[in-house]
Design an enzyme around this catalytic site. Sequence first.
Site, short mmCIF file in Angstrom:
data_model
loop_
_atom_site.label_atom_id
_atom_site.label_comp_id
_atom_site.label_asym_id
_atom_site.label_seq_id
_atom_site.Cartn_x
_atom_site.Cartn_y
_atom_site.Cartn_z
N GLN A 57 8.79 49.18 54.12
CA GLN A 57 9.57 50.28 54.69
C GLN A 57 11.04 49.91 54.88
O GLN A 57 11.73 50.53 55.68
CB GLN A 57 8.97 50.70 56.03
CG GLN A 57 7.57 51.26 55.92
CD GLN A 57 7.07 51.84 57.23
OE1 GLN A 57 7.48 52.91 57.68
NE2 GLN A 57 6.16 51.13 57.87
N ARG A 66 5.02 60.01 56.41
CA ARG A 66 5.34 60.72 57.65
C ARG A 66 4.28 61.79 57.92
O ARG A 66 4.16 62.28 59.04
CB ARG A 66 6.71 61.43 57.56
CG ARG A 66 7.95 60.57 57.37
CD ARG A 66 8.03 59.40 58.32
NE ARG A 66 7.43 58.20 57.72
CZ ARG A 66 7.09 57.11 58.40
NH1 ARG A 66 7.27 57.07 59.70
NH2 ARG A 66 6.56 56.07 57.79
N LYS A 81 2.60 50.07 65.89
CA LYS A 81 3.54 49.00 66.25
C LYS A 81 4.32 49.32 67.53
O LYS A 81 4.60 48.43 68.34
CB LYS A 81 4.49 48.69 65.11
CG LYS A 81 5.52 49.75 64.79
CD LYS A 81 6.41 49.33 63.63
CE LYS A 81 7.45 50.37 63.29
NZ LYS A 81 8.44 50.55 64.36
N THR A 82 4.66 50.60 67.74
CA THR A 82 5.37 50.98 68.97
C THR A 82 4.48 50.74 70.18
O THR A 82 4.95 50.29 71.23
CB THR A 82 5.81 52.45 68.91
OG1 THR A 82 6.64 52.65 67.76
CG2 THR A 82 6.60 52.83 70.16
N ASP A 108 11.97 44.99 66.95
CA ASP A 108 11.30 46.03 66.18
C ASP A 108 12.10 46.32 64.91
O ASP A 108 13.31 46.09 64.85
CB ASP A 108 11.18 47.30 67.03
CG ASP A 108 10.20 48.31 66.45
OD1 ASP A 108 9.47 47.95 65.51
OD2 ASP A 108 10.17 49.45 66.95
N GLU A 109 11.43 46.85 63.89
CA GLU A 109 12.07 47.17 62.59
C GLU A 109 12.83 45.95 62.04
O GLU A 109 13.97 46.06 61.58
CB GLU A 109 13.02 48.38 62.73
CG GLU A 109 12.35 49.66 63.18
CD GLU A 109 11.48 50.32 62.12
OE1 GLU A 109 11.43 49.79 60.99
OE2 GLU A 109 10.86 51.35 62.41
#
Length: 727
Positions: free
Chosen positions: A250, A602, A32-33, A219-220
């Site tokens: 998330q 992670r 996504k980044t 984002d997020e």
Amino acid sequence: MALFDLLTPQQKTIVEHNSGPHLVIAGPGTGKTRVVTHKLAHLLKQGVDPETIFCTTFSNKAANDIKVKVAELVGKQEVELPWLGTFHSVMTKILRSEAKFLGYSTSFSIYDTEDSESLVTNIINDFNINSEALSPREVTRRISYLKNIMVFPEDLLKKEDRTSIEEKFIKLYQEYQRKIFNSDAMDLEDLILKSLEVLKTQKKVHNKYKKKFIYFIFDEFQEFSKAQYEIIKLLSSKAGKICAVGDDSQSIYSWRGASLDNIAAFKEDFSRVKQFPLEEDFRTSGNIFKAGNEIISKNSSFVPKKSFTKNEPRELLSLIKCSDEKDEAYQLAKFIKDEIAENKYSYCDFAVLYRTNNQCRAFEDVFAEEGLPYKIYGNVEYYRRREIKDLIAYLKVIINPRDEESLLRIMNFPQRGIGMTTIKRMVAFLKKHDVTLFETMGRVFEVIDIKERIQKNVKNFKILLDKYIALRDKLSVGELTHTLVAELELQRLFNEETTHESLEKIDNLNAFLVSISEFSNKYPEATIEEYLRIVNLMTDLDSINETDNAIKLMTIHSAKGMEFPVVFVSGLEEQLFPLSTKFSSEATVEEERRLFYVAVTRGKYKVYLSHARARYRFGEVAYENRSMFINELPPALLKEENASQNRKGRKTKKEKIIQKFQSIGYVDWEHQKSLIKQGSRVFHEQFGLGKVIAVIGAGDNQKVTVVFDGNNMKQLMLKFAKLKVQN
């Protein structure tokens, strides 16, 4: 390299789509980044004015990283993206121009959490409220939460049959709002709420920014609060060029007002929303990917996704059963060393994740002892915490009264009426008479302009220090520290604070005493100097930069957006993870499970899960069952490690010291004379470890008296003894 060369077809489609509202559902490791950075670069390459792009990220670091990457993609040294940043930073920029419409100056202050708590403390004192349920920390936390979900004092007043505590809280909340406004200040929540207010109430301001921004990238998005979402709706049109990137699985910040409803609301509030999934996980191994899906699918709110990975399965998740938190830390240290030996990892490839900050103390102690470099993120290291640093400062002054910095630190801890004015006058005196601060304390009656009552306080403090200076060679490190803490009455002092913070201080204090007792029991003859040498080794790690080769220690919340080759998820016990509602009223099993999902994902290649049978919490040993989250994982994905085998190979501290001595060469006796003194630690090939208790004579006839292990006393000629000395 062309802009789209590194993008998958899915990613390329999202980057090129700018014709209307679109929602990108992006799971862990799906890139996504990369989509956000390429989308920004694509807009700039098309000639879009950067002033028209409103882009928010979850952290300032993420914003800076995106800016650097965008510049690289468009072939420039740097790019101007003035409205790229966290939501709070972008809103602050707007408020600096527009807050005057709400009665603020353009130079209004911004209060962080500590400032807010200080203000709450003063208000509580003004109102003379003494209640554990209305501690400054709890009131501040509650006000922050309510503001994040847009609940204000007037809303609370609508409730009938309010309790006495609720009535008092409302008064505190009202007074807080009044005082912060009168101080021309905003807290972190106000930066969002006041932006919303000025956009709602000032038509010209609203029109100005609605015309200004054309492109929106968020984002997020799953972590947006209700107020943030309202601002988005005000600034954009229903058919606007809006890209919202997020993952409902998330969402882990409900205590900051994050709402899962935003994703569903976005589809309803905007016209013809196009939804794009990012489905391929490029990060995690096949087994970690499967474990993540098993974890999150247990949530009733889970929305199934067609996610997949082409990565190899690699290893199963390892399950480590520990006896307590110290054993947990030792076992993790052992597995880290094994991974380095077997797979050639660097220290920076490891992350140890935990649910609460106070879990890191055992890791700090053990990793320092084991020689493993580490860096703590999102927290102050155990030996840097104020109450612990204060106690360590006492020990430093006891062995070295000339240590002015340590003496200044403890001058008024606990409070003894010695303020900054008194200290400044004593410092002026010592400069004039060329004496130390400690000596000045003994001559405090000569210092003019200090009241007699305060002079007596300084003199009494000097007497206290003199007492422990005299006792330092008569008591063990543990005995001296326990006696000092008792005389300072720190336990009573912290108990009387009746705040959540005071519980943590008591916990830290007790953990410190346990730690120093363990050290003293292992090494009854050890001096304060030897203990502080170990502590200094721990505190020296504070200077490590993010780029240093060190193991990362952090809470799971701090690890958001990060990835590591090897991840350890620690403390997987009931009441701790999932966290009990008695420790956090906003904790829910579903959000805790999402947090566990974030923790496990992670890891790129290997994940370890650890749980302890017993753990020291809030001043007592707690016994809990292993976490329900472990039980929810299929046994086929888990490998139980042999804990007893790990303990079997563990060296004692004494064995490590001997090993260190054996690894260094003998220094000729001429040089030894300058190194050996009373109290020196030495090693002899035949007699083993020892401590020098006397040095007699000089030259070729110089002798040393050494007490070796087993109280074996020997007098040796230094010239022929071939002793190895610990500097």
